[in-house]
Design an enzyme around this catalytic site. Structure first.
Site, PDB file in Angstrom:
ATOM      1  N   ASP A   1       5.032  11.578  16.256  1.00  0.00           N
ATOM      2  CA  ASP A   1       3.811  11.160  15.573  1.00  0.00           C
ATOM      3  C   ASP A   1       2.609  11.153  16.507  1.00  0.00           C
ATOM      4  O   ASP A   1       1.510  11.586  16.132  1.00  0.00           O
ATOM      5  CB  ASP A   1       3.992   9.753  14.985  1.00  0.00           C
ATOM      6  CG  ASP A   1       4.978   9.720  13.835  1.00  0.00           C
ATOM      7  OD1 ASP A   1       5.358  10.802  13.353  1.00  0.00           O
ATOM      8  OD2 ASP A   1       5.381   8.624  13.433  1.00  0.00           O
ATOM      9  N   LEU A   2       2.807  10.624  17.709  1.00  0.00           N
ATOM     10  CA  LEU A   2       1.672  10.450  18.621  1.00  0.00           C
ATOM     11  C   LEU A   2       1.348  11.721  19.397  1.00  0.00           C
ATOM     12  O   LEU A   2       0.180  12.105  19.507  1.00  0.00           O
ATOM     13  CB  LEU A   2       1.953   9.286  19.574  1.00  0.00           C
ATOM     14  CG  LEU A   2       2.146   7.940  18.869  1.00  0.00           C
ATOM     15  CD1 LEU A   2       2.562   6.862  19.859  1.00  0.00           C
ATOM     16  CD2 LEU A   2       0.866   7.520  18.145  1.00  0.00           C
TER      17      LEU A   2
END
Length: 368
Positions: free
Chosen positions: A149-150
């Site tokens: 996600d990051l």
């Protein structure tokens, strides 16, 4: 982007809106005020919220009027959804040739997995990274750091968007930025690929140079069950470590692997088990050899270096992280707390040229 000064308009539907607003697993210990979750408030500062029903033609018209003057659009639907809604890249490009349109998905806009659902753990699994995380002989370890996600959904998208903005301002021609979170993680699995290129196969987790195969790079338990991070890979640092722990006999074995590496690691484990976390902290405080305490997160919140760098700020009563970049003549500022759902709907539309009557009609139709 909002922290860097961009006007970011978060578009939410007229129903539930962003699911992250709801309190749940992130606030098991209470501590959050009534209203939106702590998680939502942490990651939505400096944004405005517009509630918009994109299933109505009038909602699509509102979106396109806003898109006409926008620099960037970011969407995270499954592939094809924005086109069905009438707000896809081609539709926006027709009215704004300079638009940078970024789509963030799990698997990308093409390929056999394009329609599949997924979460961070799935992306790590498909790209081979999850199989590499953990200690030898154990199951893969599940990180509570959302790597896909990051790294993929945030940083890779940011790089692509900023590059496209620079190009659009120079050429007048926008870009479509297709970011797959799985791709982003896969593109950074450097050491597994090196192993395959050099050996023909990947080393099992816990046996690669950086995951346990080399004694000069690893985590060692102290007498009281805490841990120290050792990354004394350079000869000068390893020699300094061996001198500090009074084990000069270990100096020749910084890069030992295989059975020899296991033996040297066991020797180091025995040494670190002889003293407490506090004792090792005092001893290595002034020895610059890349040996540092493994802090609990609560301790990192009080760490003098992170505090000196201003990495914690309080916004709307919630402690949160400051941006990790420090740019000269661009001081970080919190202009807005996380918005309530639809808090800026009328403001955004007024600034886009909608009349009071148009806004009233949109509200009557429940488009906003």
């Amino acid at each position: 982007l909002a922290d860097l000064g961009a006007e970011v308009i978060k578009i939410e539907d007229t129903g539930a809106g962003d699911y992250a607003r709801a309190k749940g697993w992130d606030e098991r210990e209470a501590g959050g005020r009534d209203g939106d979750s702590l998680f939502f408030r942490m990651i939505n500062r400096n944004k405005k919220s517009l509630r918009l029903d994109l299933k109505q033609a009038a909602g699509v018209e509102v979106f396109l009027r806003l898109a006409r003057d926008a620099d960037v659009i970011v969407e995270s639907f499954r592939p094809g959804v924005v086109d069905k809604l009438g707000i896809g890249y081609e539709a926006v490009k027709a009215i704004n040739p300079r638009i940078v349109y970024c789509a963030i998905t799990g698997y990308g806009q093409d390929g056999p997995y394009r329609e599949r659902a997924g979460h961070d753990l799935n992306y790590l699994g498909y790209c081979g990274l999850l199989d590499q995380i953990g200690v030898a002989g154990s199951a893969p370890a599940v990180p509570n750091f959302q790597i896909g996600d990051l790294l993929g959904g945030t940083l890779s998208a940011l790089v692509g968007v900023l590059a496209a903005i620079v190009d659009a301002r120079a050429s007048g021609h926008g870009r479509y930025v297709d970011v797959a979170m799985t791709d982003a993680v896969f593109a950074h699995t450097i050491f597994p690929l090196l192993a395959v290129l050099g050996l023909g196969y990947v080393l099992p987790r816990g046996e690669d140079l950086l995951s346990g195969g080399m004694p000069s790079y690893g985590v060692y338990a102290t007498q009281d069950g805490r841990h120290f991070a050792v990354s004394a890979m350079e000869p000068k640092f390893w020699q300094m470590l061996c001198t500090t722990i009074e084990r000069p006999d270990l100096v020749p074995f910084a890069f030992a692997t295989g059975s020899e590496g296991v033996r040297i690691r066991a020797e180091l484990e025995g040494v670190f088990a002889q003293r407490t976390f506090a004792e090792w902290t005092v001893l290595f405080e002034h020895v610059d050899c890349c040996v540092t305490p493994v802090l609990r997160f609560e301790e990192s919140l009080e760490n003098e270096q992170l505090l000196a760098r201003g990495m914690l700020v309080e916004v709307d009563g919630v402690s949160q992280f400051a941006p990790p970049f420090k740019i000269s003549e661009l001081p970080f500022a919190v202009r807005l707390p996380a918005p309530a759902a639809g808090e800026h709907s009328e403001e955004v539309l007024r600034e886009a040229g909608f009349s009071a009557d148009e806004i009233t009609k949109l509200r009557e139709l429940k488009v906003i």
